[in-house]
Scaffold this active site. Sequence first.
Site, PDB file in Angstrom:
ATOM      1  CE  LYS A 237      17.203  -4.278   6.249  1.00 50.34           C
ATOM      2  NZ  LYS A 237      17.384  -4.376   4.779  1.00 50.34           N
ATOM      3  NE  ARG A 271      12.778   0.371   3.273  1.00 53.37           N
ATOM      4  CZ  ARG A 271      12.576  -0.367   4.354  1.00 53.37           C
ATOM      5  NH1 ARG A 271      13.603  -0.783   5.076  1.00 53.37           N
ATOM      6  NH2 ARG A 271      11.357  -0.712   4.721  1.00 53.37           N
TER       7      ARG A 271
END
Length: 296
Positions: A237, A271
């Site tokens: 991210k 995740r």
Amino acid sequence: MSESIAIGAESTSADVVLHCGKHFLDLSRPRVMGILNVTPDSFSDGGRHNRLDDARRHAERLLREGAAIIDVGGESTRPGADAVSLDAERERVLPVVETLVEEFDALVSVDTSSPELMSEAAAAGAGLINDVRSLSRPGALEAAAGIDLPVCLMHMLGEPQTMQQAPHYDRPIEDAVADFLRQRIAVYEAAGIARERLLIDPGFGFAKTLAHNLRLLHRMESLDALGLPLLVGMSRKSMIGRTLGRAVDERLPGGLALTVMAVERGARIVRVHDVAPTLDAIDMAWAVLQERSDHE
Ligand code: 8Y4
């Protein structure tokens, strides 16, 4: 020889076993959720069969590398991404869920906000519901209540398309996130979704600035007070990209650092895209953390 006496677990969410359909997910230690995107911007766009083939091959690798869960998503939640129709999402996701359940007996998580797809995926053998909109679509609460599967409750404000337009909080981000999760847990419970079925997730990258994301990870232990197993998603991210000045394919080392810090602060599911290196980082961190719980 010194005796070590096992005292009660320090974390309220420790030693949970989640009942995920036919699978049991033991969260007495951290687990890896592997990401399987079946959006048009991932893998080949060479039609249905190639897509299913690519998904099968990628899932096989994630499982071989040690993923406990495969998170299958057919909608891109990137800021600015187009909305996807239910039919398109269903056509991408359901065949993949069916294949992973039938061929690999995998524990499949379905990343969707659509109540119809939640029910259909559950019928196809999915074991977990992962809705980044926390069951806010009409009918989603009812659909999830009617399915006897765990649900991940994630913090986000607004819609993925617009959430990064100057997110602002009047309070410390960890307090805003904890209050949001508390309120949503109450709504879920009122709708008939038992607390025992819930996982919580701070929603890194969703309606948050870089500063919010960094602080939220640093203070994540305050979410442990909610007493529910913690799931985190930080893989590749922009909180890594912006801090380090790295492109998406250069963010693994930064991501591993974040994983270790999250595990130290109580995360029980991580995740990620890169399962094997993440599992090594988790196993290493976990080995050190055993010293904390054994001798306190
Ligand atoms: C590069 C790669 C840059 C991926 C951004 C991204 C979460 C999630 C997503 C999360 C839970 C993403 C579906 C966003 N993030 N579900 N989903 N928690 N529970 N972005 O943090 O991976 S998609």
